[in-house]
Design a protein around this motif. Structure first.
Motif, short mmCIF file in Angstrom:
data_model
loop_
_atom_site.label_atom_id
_atom_site.label_comp_id
_atom_site.label_asym_id
_atom_site.label_seq_id
_atom_site.Cartn_x
_atom_site.Cartn_y
_atom_site.Cartn_z
N VAL A 87 43.22 36.59 29.88
CA VAL A 87 42.72 37.55 30.87
C VAL A 87 41.91 36.77 31.89
O VAL A 87 41.12 35.89 31.55
N ASP A 88 42.13 37.07 33.16
CA ASP A 88 41.31 36.49 34.23
C ASP A 88 40.21 37.50 34.52
O ASP A 88 40.51 38.65 34.84
N PRO A 89 38.95 37.11 34.40
CA PRO A 89 37.87 38.07 34.61
C PRO A 89 37.72 38.52 36.07
O PRO A 89 37.02 39.48 36.35
N ARG A 90 38.41 37.84 36.99
CA ARG A 90 38.33 38.18 38.41
C ARG A 90 39.50 39.09 38.77
O ARG A 90 40.65 38.67 38.71
N PHE A 91 39.23 40.29 39.18
CA PHE A 91 40.31 41.22 39.51
C PHE A 91 41.08 40.77 40.75
O PHE A 91 42.27 40.50 40.69
N GLY A 92 40.41 40.70 41.89
CA GLY A 92 41.10 40.44 43.14
C GLY A 92 41.65 39.04 43.30
O GLY A 92 42.56 38.80 44.08
N ARG A 93 41.12 38.10 42.56
CA ARG A 93 41.53 36.69 42.69
C ARG A 93 42.33 36.18 41.50
O ARG A 93 42.57 34.99 41.38
N CYS A 94 42.76 37.07 40.61
CA CYS A 94 43.56 36.62 39.47
C CYS A 94 44.92 36.12 39.97
O CYS A 94 45.35 36.44 41.08
N SER A 95 45.60 35.33 39.15
CA SER A 95 46.92 34.81 39.53
C SER A 95 48.03 35.85 39.35
O SER A 95 48.97 35.91 40.13
N TYR A 96 47.90 36.64 38.30
CA TYR A 96 48.93 37.63 37.97
C TYR A 96 48.29 38.95 37.54
O TYR A 96 47.17 38.97 37.04
N PHE A 97 49.07 39.99 37.68
CA PHE A 97 48.80 41.25 37.01
C PHE A 97 49.91 41.43 36.00
O PHE A 97 51.09 41.40 36.37
#
Length: 135
Positions: free
Chosen positions: A16-26
């Motif tokens: 999980v990437d803790p950054r919503f807007g800057r994550c690599s994927y959804f």
């Protein structure tokens, strides 16, 4: 229903990437059929407005729930206006986040949990002002 998890990779075993807007994927998990699909986050590298752009992409994709570590105020407003619930505190793998959501262990966000521009990765300012002079 479609759950979306902000992730560093493209599958259920991705972190999980803790950054919503800057994550690599959804990573999209369809609760009706148990299938995972990945959507690259085209807004992740934007100079500004990444949270708004990412949130709008999820609205357009028909998502019902977002699972993430934190969410900024602009993204939260877009998701809330669209009726998308946002749960924060997700960690571990994408599968872990889905399990935590299903077990009721994530917190429903009542507002932003991160400051604007929090995930931009600005430096810590330890360059000592030498400006590339080779010192």
């Amino acid at each position: 229903m479609k759950l979306v998890i902000s992730a560093a990779g493209s599958g259920p075993d991705a972190q999980v990437d803790p950054r919503f807007g800057r994550c690599s994927y959804f990573v999209v998990y369809d609760t009706d059929n148990g299938i995972y699909e990945a959507m690259p986050n085209a807004a992740g590298a934007a100079a500004g407005g990444s949270g708004i752009q990412a949130a709008q992409a999820l609205v357009n994709a028909g998502v019902g729930v977002v699972l993430t570590g934190n969410i900024g105020p602009n993204a939260f407003q877009v998701l809330q206006a669209a009726g998308i619930k946002c749960y924060v505190g997700a960690s571990g793998t994408v599968k872990d986040a889905v399990g935590a959501y299903q077990a009721g262990k994530l917190s429903l966000a009542g507002g932003a949990t991160a400051m604007p521009h929090a995930g931009m990765g600005r430096g810590a300012g330890r360059g000592k002002g030498r400006g590339g002079r080779g010192w």
